[in-house]
Design an enzyme around this catalytic site. Structure first.
Site, PDB file in Angstrom:
ATOM      1  N   GLU A   1      -6.932   5.812   4.556  1.00 53.04           N
ATOM      2  CA  GLU A   1      -6.849   5.017   3.328  1.00 53.04           C
ATOM      3  C   GLU A   1      -6.922   6.004   2.172  1.00 53.04           C
ATOM      4  O   GLU A   1      -7.848   6.808   2.083  1.00 53.04           O
ATOM      5  CB  GLU A   1      -8.036   4.050   3.254  1.00 53.04           C
ATOM      6  CG  GLU A   1      -8.199   3.179   4.495  1.00 53.04           C
ATOM      7  CD  GLU A   1      -7.385   1.898   4.439  1.00 53.04           C
ATOM      8  OE1 GLU A   1      -6.848   1.592   3.345  1.00 53.04           O
ATOM      9  OE2 GLU A   1      -7.273   1.222   5.475  1.00 53.04           O
TER      10      GLU A   1
ATOM     11  N   GLU B   1       1.633  -5.303  75.266  1.00 48.87           N
ATOM     12  CA  GLU B   1       1.595  -5.088  76.715  1.00 48.87           C
ATOM     13  C   GLU B   1       2.913  -4.416  77.062  1.00 48.87           C
ATOM     14  O   GLU B   1       3.986  -4.986  76.890  1.00 48.87           O
ATOM     15  CB  GLU B   1       1.437  -6.419  77.447  1.00 48.87           C
ATOM     16  CG  GLU B   1       0.186  -7.209  77.058  1.00 48.87           C
ATOM     17  CD  GLU B   1      -1.086  -6.698  77.710  1.00 48.87           C
ATOM     18  OE1 GLU B   1      -0.981  -5.844  78.630  1.00 48.87           O
ATOM     19  OE2 GLU B   1      -2.188  -7.130  77.308  1.00 48.87           O
TER      20      GLU B   1
ATOM     21  N   GLU C   1      -4.513   1.474  82.215  1.00 50.81           N
ATOM     22  CA  GLU C   1      -3.259   1.029  81.591  1.00 50.81           C
ATOM     23  C   GLU C   1      -2.722   2.214  80.795  1.00 50.81           C
ATOM     24  O   GLU C   1      -3.164   2.490  79.696  1.00 50.81           O
ATOM     25  CB  GLU C   1      -3.512  -0.195  80.708  1.00 50.81           C
ATOM     26  CG  GLU C   1      -4.064  -1.363  81.535  1.00 50.81           C
ATOM     27  CD  GLU C   1      -4.537  -2.546  80.707  1.00 50.81           C
ATOM     28  OE1 GLU C   1      -4.292  -2.568  79.487  1.00 50.81           O
ATOM     29  OE2 GLU C   1      -5.154  -3.453  81.291  1.00 50.81           O
TER      30      GLU C   1
ATOM     31  N   HIS D   1      -7.873   0.411  78.118  1.00 54.32           N
ATOM     32  CA  HIS D   1      -8.192   0.146  79.507  1.00 54.32           C
ATOM     33  C   HIS D   1      -7.713   1.372  80.271  1.00 54.32           C
ATOM     34  O   HIS D   1      -6.513   1.672  80.268  1.00 54.32           O
ATOM     35  CB  HIS D   1      -7.493  -1.125  79.985  1.00 54.32           C
ATOM     36  CG  HIS D   1      -8.087  -2.369  79.367  1.00 54.32           C
ATOM     37  ND1 HIS D   1      -7.331  -3.430  78.946  1.00 54.32           N
ATOM     38  CD2 HIS D   1      -9.383  -2.679  79.098  1.00 54.32           C
ATOM     39  CE1 HIS D   1      -8.143  -4.364  78.449  1.00 54.32           C
ATOM     40  NE2 HIS D   1      -9.388  -3.920  78.519  1.00 54.32           N
TER      41      HIS D   1
ATOM     42  N   HIS E   1      -1.327  -1.702  75.741  1.00 52.68           N
ATOM     43  CA  HIS E   1      -1.900  -2.067  77.034  1.00 52.68           C
ATOM     44  C   HIS E   1      -0.822  -2.137  78.096  1.00 52.68           C
ATOM     45  O   HIS E   1       0.346  -1.852  77.836  1.00 52.68           O
ATOM     46  CB  HIS E   1      -2.591  -3.436  76.928  1.00 52.68           C
ATOM     47  CG  HIS E   1      -3.905  -3.384  76.226  1.00 52.68           C
ATOM     48  ND1 HIS E   1      -5.093  -3.526  76.869  1.00 52.68           N
ATOM     49  CD2 HIS E   1      -4.203  -3.185  74.920  1.00 52.68           C
ATOM     50  CE1 HIS E   1      -6.076  -3.430  75.997  1.00 52.68           C
ATOM     51  NE2 HIS E   1      -5.568  -3.218  74.807  1.00 52.68           N
TER      52      HIS E   1
ATOM     53  N   HIS F   1      -2.706   4.127   4.498  1.00 54.08           N
ATOM     54  CA  HIS F   1      -2.944   2.814   3.902  1.00 54.08           C
ATOM     55  C   HIS F   1      -3.511   2.988   2.500  1.00 54.08           C
ATOM     56  O   HIS F   1      -3.694   4.115   2.026  1.00 54.08           O
ATOM     57  CB  HIS F   1      -3.953   2.029   4.751  1.00 54.08           C
ATOM     58  CG  HIS F   1      -3.391   1.495   6.021  1.00 54.08           C
ATOM     59  ND1 HIS F   1      -3.275   0.164   6.274  1.00 54.08           N
ATOM     60  CD2 HIS F   1      -2.910   2.127   7.128  1.00 54.08           C
ATOM     61  CE1 HIS F   1      -2.767  -0.014   7.487  1.00 54.08           C
ATOM     62  NE2 HIS F   1      -2.530   1.169   8.024  1.00 54.08           N
TER      63      HIS F   1
ATOM     64  N   GLU G   1       0.886  -1.173   0.000  1.00 48.79           N
ATOM     65  CA  GLU G   1       0.000   0.000   0.000  1.00 48.79           C
ATOM     66  C   GLU G   1       0.918   1.215   0.000  1.00 48.79           C
ATOM     67  O   GLU G   1       1.450   1.615   1.020  1.00 48.79           O
ATOM     68  CB  GLU G   1      -0.946  -0.045   1.212  1.00 48.79           C
ATOM     69  CG  GLU G   1      -1.852  -1.278   1.144  1.00 48.79           C
ATOM     70  CD  GLU G   1      -2.713  -1.478   2.389  1.00 48.79           C
ATOM     71  OE1 GLU G   1      -2.755  -0.563   3.242  1.00 48.79           O
ATOM     72  OE2 GLU G   1      -3.334  -2.543   2.504  1.00 48.79           O
TER      73      GLU G   1
HETATM   74 ZN   LIG Z   1      -5.506  -3.971  78.772  1.00 43.54          ZN
END
Ligand SMILES: [Zn+2]
Length: 1437
Positions: free
Chosen positions: A303, A728, A518, A515, A624, A215, A102
């Site tokens: 084309e 903890e 704590e 808690h 904790h 093309h 082409e």
């Molecule tokens: Zn605790």
């Protein structure tokens, strides 16, 4: 050397002699027109570059297979006058001859290159173009093909010689395709042609904006896409998000082309001379789509001529036709907007994305110089920029006019996440005049003097306010809610740019002082906050942490508790709970159950949950005190709600099982990091008060230490997908302030190292092939089920240990993706893995999963009532052998239409299971449920047609009724039509509510009648507004069924549905209804939540179906696993009155009326089956059930009793008064005596007797103690009763049994007869009898003799209760202080009424017509112990 010549074109109008003279330039490259050979192209380009050194630059992009260079030329005007050079000058390319034969485009590209180069001098249009645009010319992509093609051939040569390259591969099919799966992609990459590879590299490496690709063989301009998901051959458009722009570009070319614009050339017709690629013909792997999908370049396929390789003599004419179009097209590179994306310090940001509202699917990426161009048609747009590591810009509104074809300039400046700028925090500069190093030494790490004191709520609040005011650019103080007493739960966010989630930056949290007594964690977090903020900018480690991590510290989750706590408290409980006396770490929803501690959510816990779910937290720790250990999930075992001893913190208790998560190795590593960084934690030494507690390495699995039910860490992992540890911090909960410096020294490094862990693992972004971020995609590691989800910007995190991992990413409507990732063994221990999900093809999915039923997934919609009926009727007509439609042929079907399916409609189905599938019991969820039911019916019909083994097997084993609810469809449908998406519709009086309502209602009554008459084994119904599966709780078999249903390979479990009032109401109604159905109709109902939205847009039905089909299939597959057998006498006669019971379960299965066969659905596992037949010895058979198999026990031969009726064998009297006798009656429901009923003492095979014609029986020589008396009689359900025989000598004479007729002995095989109170769970029996005995002895020692029997509580009930303030984890030793449930009814005497009640509860099967269903089934009334005193008065009936 390049000159011009003028030609005259004479145009003569017919009949007139008026001469028009048009003077046109004639370029001398058109003299002697011919096609240039590849080598000549190279020479021409070299020459141009030499002649116009300021303009032209020749280069090659690679070589062809046969080693021919692929030549390119760039043209752009010099930029001396401009400061910015050629910054923001867009790049355009003209490409041709990708198919060697082409050829017209090849010459056009060459002519244009020559034309522009030669006309720059003196032609203002060309000057303007080259001053503003950089144009690249690539006349041939396929020099080898061209070499083989022959001039004059309008069609391709035989075998397409010359069309492809030297390997005869069509290069325009050889590009990566946006729709191909990754493995295809990889495969194809291996065989990619050198020409294509060169083109791909070229296209990707330069920021081209616009392109044309020439093309031949037609005259038309085509634009993307060239293919679609459906892969139709043609005639269906597949449009890009930028369709408007593409249409404008295509028109620009076509409209200026005299032939093309007509639209009918070469026997083809295209409106306006343009076409969408896919609409013309489907093409995959093309260059045009590659340009758009994989780069920023908009490419057209043009084309040019009907004849592919016309004679060279036509070339001048083609040039005249295309020149104007080309010049106009090149100017289109300037439509829309352009600009620069830079950071705060004016550095360009490469690869930033530019998003335009409405076109978000196709963001443009910036070049290395931070430039972007975004072609746009005129209009109002909102544009924003985003880049990794930067905060997304605010959207900017622009009006695009494209006036003068000049792009609108729109620049963006992004704020980096990793800023090193000092910020504007109020640091006292004077203090920084000393070198920080020195100050660090002076103040022990801090830069300013630091007090180590405790902070009560007020002090903490002012501390936080002050510090956040001092560092406003690094912090944000916010409250997540209030405590019971109204104190704020303060959180300080510490991050370089606090305020919102930044894509790619992980979220971390510490929670302390949950808690109230704590307190170490709280004080250490306050210190850590000061430490980090002061050192930010002076300490690389801290700076990096703050720049790259969004940290949130909740210093006190329980400020109310803190206020009453006492300094110096080492292990106490004062202040532990909140102001409602609830331990907050027992108050979270738990995966294994609910008890009084987590039944009602406390405000602190609610606030924490909302907060946690509002941000994508990756890692967390919960600080904790009272021990020194790093504890990781899970915190409890499955049965710990029932076994209270597991909750005691007492190391002498054995048998505590570790309960590891799927991420156990990772959790152990995380806990180990903390413990190892601490000077003593890793030594695992016990605290003074718990001298036996040793923790290997200072870490422990929570459940193995002691069980915490309703704990926060498990909730974080299970529900919020955040990995949390419980640390903890030390043996003393509330140490003296003087000890705080030591705590700080010990924990500073662990606290910092733990935060750093949030970066270790895999993280990245999930996006689609065109770059759209995909939120909510499920991300999993190594086959584990624990999922993370990608966030709004597609970012995800998955912490992982170093090594190889498989990452699975599942997005809605995308193909599942699995990639292997390797996390490095050393710094940085992290791996960024961006994943691209490919849209999946519904048809591929349908052929893999749904027998190719396109209807189920394409163009889905809601069907109206008449449509549903006609669909079902149609299915019956076409498949009469397996389907039968019930519609208005009986009373039931006037309310409910149903379709019945089984392998052979005509054949007797007594040996089959009966399943019921109801669209929904909610009118508002029914429309969605109906579509799923319809899809399912289609699935089975089609499966049967194709003789799919699984479907055939299913229909052979079962009869399935499908019941699409039609009741209020029109109301809901009207709501939907008015609103198009009704996610949370409200409609009063839904069917589910009416079923629970005691008032009669035609539809409801018909429905319940239907259930009663059909005796279904299992029911499946669909709900919406949730994604959960509801089923009757408390039966391990049913629970295993549920787990079986949920086990799917790709579990696209959606994110939790947002809560709403109706959703909550539906959830509760579903629970009550499930209970009712199970208890009153022996019908286990499974309600599958289909989607969060109850009536999603009709297109979504496909995705709902796809997400749920596996679970529905799993439900139906339940019939494939179980046990079966035949029961016969020793002489080979079928024992038709036999029944089978599952040990430790409340199930009775009768054998069939003819063959005396039984079958029973059971999930895999080991079971004990007791086979019983009147007058025969019972047998217990152990069976091991395997998945997907029906274990056939064959023929079970029963031995008759050897004893003669009425004869009782007396046991040897071991001691005086050690035996007693029992007498009583056996009656049926109507108080008629039951003859020949066998009364036996369970476990004492010799002790039995049969009733006489008056229904009386007598057993003597019964040993004292607890005995179970069992009565079996032909055609009756058996009954049993627990007796407590205390003292010998006195006969027990009024033990009356009331048997219920087993209506199904001659009916169908059933296994769901539940004798509610008659079958006692062995463990329950022992425990409760012991309790009763304990109570009895305590209270009534020395009293007159009593005989009692008890109706024992069933499992699932709380048997223990304790004082509120005894609930501490150390106080949990109190649990057993009062082991008997309060509120137990104790009755020393009985009267007629009482006995009546007891007698009825003997036979709990309540589907007899005389019983009104007890509707409030949530109340369990079986918890009383009733004492019967022997007055000697005979009970008459
Ligand atoms: Zn605790």
């Amino acid at each position: 050397m390049w000159g011009f010549c003028i030609i005259l074109i004479l145009a003569c109008a017919a009949g007139e002699y008026s001469e028009v003279q048009v003077i046109q330039e004639m370029d001398n490259f058109l003299e002697n027109p011919h096609y240039l050979k590849n080598q000549e192209i190279g020479e021409l380009f070299t020459q141009l570059a030499k002649d116009y050194p300021d303009l032209a630059q020749a280069y090659t992009i690679g070589k062809s297979l046969e080693d021919r260079p692929i030549y390119a030329l760039a043209l752009s005007a010099p930029t001396a006058e401009s400061k910015n050079g050629d910054l923001l000058r867009p790049m355009v390319k003209l490409v041709a001859n990708i198919r060697g034969d082409e050829t017209v485009g090849r010459q056009m590209v060459l002519y244009m290159a020559e034309y522009l180069a030669t006309h720059y001098e003196g032609d203002s249009v060309v000057q303007d173009l080259l001053n503003r645009t950089e144009i690249h010319f690539l006349p041939t992509c396929n020099p080898d093909g061209f070499a083989k093609a022959q001039e004059g051939n309008c069609e391709s040569l035989p075998n397409y010689v010359g069309r492809g390259n030297a390997a005869n591969i069509d290069l325009n099919r050889d590009f990566p395709d946006r729709l191909e799966q990754s493995h295809v992609h990889q495969l194809r990459a291996q065989s990619r042609q050198p020409e294509t590879a060169a083109l791909v590299n070229w296209i990707i490496s330069k920021p081209f904006v616009l392109s044309a690709n020439f093309h031949g063989g037609a005259v038309v301009t085509s634009y993307p896409y060239d293919n679609s998901l459906a892969h139709n051959e043609c005639c269906e458009e597949s449009l890009t998000p930028d369709d408007q722009v593409f249409k404008q570009l295509a028109h620009t070319y076509s409209d200026n082309h005299p032939i093309m614009s007509k639209g009918n050339n070469c026997n083809d017709s295209f409106t306006g001379g343009i076409t969408n690629g896919a609409n013309w013909y489907e093409l995959s792997g093309g260059m045009q789509d590659f340009n758009y999908a994989f780069s920023n370049c908009f490419e057209l396929t043009i084309e040019l001529s009907c004849c592919k390789y016309p004679a060279a003599s036509t070339l001048p004419q083609e040039w005249q036709r295309n020149k104007g179009s080309l010049l106009q097209l090149l100017r289109q590179a300037h439509i829309g907007i352009k600009g620069l994306v830079k950071d705060a310090s004016d550095f360009p940001i490469a690869d930033a994305s530019i998003y335009v509202s409405g076109l978000e699917e196709k963001p443009m990426r910036t070049s290395k110089r931070g430039e972007y161009w975004r072609l746009l048609t005129p209009g109002l747009y909102s544009v924003h920029a985003a880049a990794f590591g930067y905060q997304t810009s605010a959207p900017q509104k622009v009006r695009v006019t494209n006036d003068n074809l000049e792009a609108l300039r729109l620049d963006f400046k992004l704020t980096p996440v990793e800023t090193n700028f000092d910020g504007n925090f109020r640091k006292v500069k004077m203090e920084r005049s000393e070198p920080p190093e020195k100050r660090k030494e002076q103040f022990d790490g801090f830069l300013t003097p630091t007090k180590f004191v405790h902070h009560n709520y007020t002090a903490m609040e002012s501390y936080l306010r002050e510090i956040s005011a001092s560092y406003p650019s690094l912090t944000r103080l916010y409250s997540i809610g209030k405590s019971v007493q109204g104190r704020d739960l303060w959180v300080l966010e510490i991050f370089a740019t606090p305020g919102s989630h930044v894509p790619g930056v992980p979220e971390f949290k510490y929670v302390a002082n949950m808690h109230g007594n704590e307190v170490v964690g709280k004080e250490l977090l306050l210190l850590l906050t000061k430490y980090m903020l002061e050192r930010y900018g002076n300490d690389d480690r801290i700076t990096k942490l703050v720049n790259g991590t969004r940290m949130h510290f909740l210093y006190s989750m329980n400020p109310d508790g803190y206020e009453i706590s006492i300094e110096g408290d080492r292990t106490g409980g004062i202040g532990r709970a909140n102001a409602n006396h609830i331990d907050l770490n027992r108050n979270f929803p738990d995966q294994y159950g609910t008890d009084r501690y987590n039944k009602v959510t406390e405000p602190e816990v609610a606030a924490l949950m909302n907060w946690t779910l509002s941000l994508p937290f990756v890692l967390s720790a919960n600080l904790h005190g009272g021990s020194l250990v790093a504890n990781y999930p899970f915190d409890d075992n499955e049965n710990d709600f029932n076994d209270l001893s597991m909750r005691l913190r007492n190391s002498s208790i054995n048998g505590r099982k570790a309960n590891p998560t799927e991420d156990n190795a990772l959790f152990r590593h995380l806990a180990g990091v903390y413990a190892k960084a601490h000077p003593t934690m890793h030594l695992g030494q016990p605290c003074e008060l718990f001298r036996n507690e040793f923790f290997a390495d200072g870490t422990t699995n929570g459940a193995q230490w002691y069980s915490v039910t309703g704990g926060m860490q498990d909730w974080n992992y299970v529900r919020a997908k955040c990995l949390e540890l419980t640390i903890e911090m030390g043996c003393d909960k509330f140490p003296m302030a003087a000890e705080l410096p030591q705590y700080w020294h010990d924990h500073r490094e662990p606290l910092l190292q733990f935060i750093e862990q949030v970066h270790h693992g895999i993280h990245g972004f999930v996006h689609s092939t065109i770059g759209t971020p995909i939120a909510g995609a499920v991300v999993r590691l190594d086959g584990a089920n624990h999922s993370s989800y990608s966030q709004t910007f597609g970012d995800y995190w998955k912490l992982a240990l170093p090594g190889r991992h498989n990452l699975t990413v599942l997005g809605d409507n995308y193909a599942p993706l699995r990639v292997e990732v390797e996390v490095p063994e050393g710094e940085p221990y992290e791996m960024r893995m961006d994943v691209t999900l490919m849209p999946d093809d519904p048809q591929h999915w349908a052929s893999a999963n749904d027998f190719r039923i396109i209807e189920n997934v394409v163009n889905t919609r809601y069907h109206t009532n008449p449509e549903i009926r006609s669909r079902l009727a149609e299915l019956e007509n076409q498949n009469g052998q397996i389907a039968s439609f019930g519609y208005a042929d009986n009373e039931f079907s006037t309310y409910f239409n149903y379709l019945k399916m089984t392998s052979d409609i005509g054949e007797p189905d007594e040996h089959k299971y009966k399943l019921l599938v109801v669209s929904s019991l909610y009118d508002t969820a029914a429309p969605l449920g109906r579509e799923i039911v319809l899809n399912l019916v289609r699935h089975l019909v089609e499966g049967f047609k194709l003789q799919d083994a699984s479907v055939v097997d299913l229909l052979k084993r079962s009869v399935i009724y499908f019941l699409p609810q039609t009741n209020k469809f029109q109301d809901v449908f009207n709501m939907y039509n008015a609103n198009s998406s009704v996610c949370d519709p409200v409609l009063g009086d839904e069917l589910a509510e009416r079923i629970l309502n005691p008032e009669t209602d035609q539809a409801k009554d018909m429905f319940l009648q239907f259930l009663r008459s059909e005796h279904f084994d299992l029911m499946l119904t669909f709900g919406a507004g949730s994604s959960e599966l509801s089923y009757p709780k408390g039966d391990s078999v049913l629970e295993k069924f549920a787990h079986g249903m949920q086990r799917t390979e790709f579990n696209y479990s959606p994110l939790q549905c947002p809560p709403s009032a109706t959703r909550q109401a539906h959830r509760e109604t579903t629970e009550r209804l499930t209970n009712l159905m199970y208890r009153m109709h022996n019908l286990p109902v499974y309600t599958l939540g289909l989607s969060c939205c109850r009536m999603p847009h009709h297109k979504q039905i496909a995705s709902v179906w796809r997400k749920n089909i596996d679970k529905i299939k799993n439900f139906l597959a339940l019939v494939k696993t179980g046990v079966s057998g035949l029961v016969q006498s020793d002489k080979g006669q079928p024992l038709r009155e036999a029944f089978v019971r599952l040990l430790e379960h409340q199930r009775i299965i009768n054998v069939t009326k003819n063959a005396a066969r039984f079958q029973l659905m059971l999930p895999h596992g080991l079971y004990g089956l007791e086979v019983t037949a009147p007058n025969y010895e019972s047998q217990i058979i152990k069976v091991n059930i395997q998945d997907g198999q029906i274990t056939d026990l064959g023929t079970i031969r029963m031995n008759p009793f050897t004893l003669i009726r009425g004869e009782v064998v007396e046991l040897q009297n071991k001691a005086s008064g050690a035996t007693t006798s029992i007498a009583g009656m056996v009656l049926d429901e109507s108080n008629h005596p039951v003859r020949n009923a066998k009364v036996s003492v369970v476990g004492q095979t010799q002790l039995r007797n049969f009733t006489n014609s008056m229904g009386q029986y007598h057993i003597s020589a019964v040993p004292l103690g607890t005995v179970s008396l069992k009565v079996e009689a032909p055609r009756h359900l058996e009954a049993s009763r627990q007796l407590h025989l205390i003292q010998g000598g006195l006969a027990t004479e009024n033990v009356v049994f009331h048997l219920k007729i087993n209506e199904h002995v001659f009916g169908l095989p059933r296994f769901l007869f539940i004798l509610f109170a008659s079958i006692l769970i062995i463990v329950g029996v022992i425990v409760c009898v012991l309790c009763a005995q304990f109570w009895f002895y305590r209270r009534h020692r020395g009293n007159k003799p009593y005989y009692n029997f008890s109706l024992l509580p069933q499992k699932g009930k709380e048997q223990f209760d304790l004082e509120e303030d005894e609930a501490g984890d150390d106080g949990e030793t109190e649990l057993f202080r009062s082991p008997i449930k309060r509120g137990m009814t104790i009755q020393p005497y009985f009267d007629e009424e009482q006995l009546e009640r007891i007698l009825h509860t003997d036979d709990e099967d309540d589907d007899g017509p005389h019983m009104e269903p007890e509707l409030d089934v949530a109340d369990d009334s079986g918890d009383e112990i009733v004492m019967l005193h022997n007055h000697g008065n005979k009970r008459r009936h």
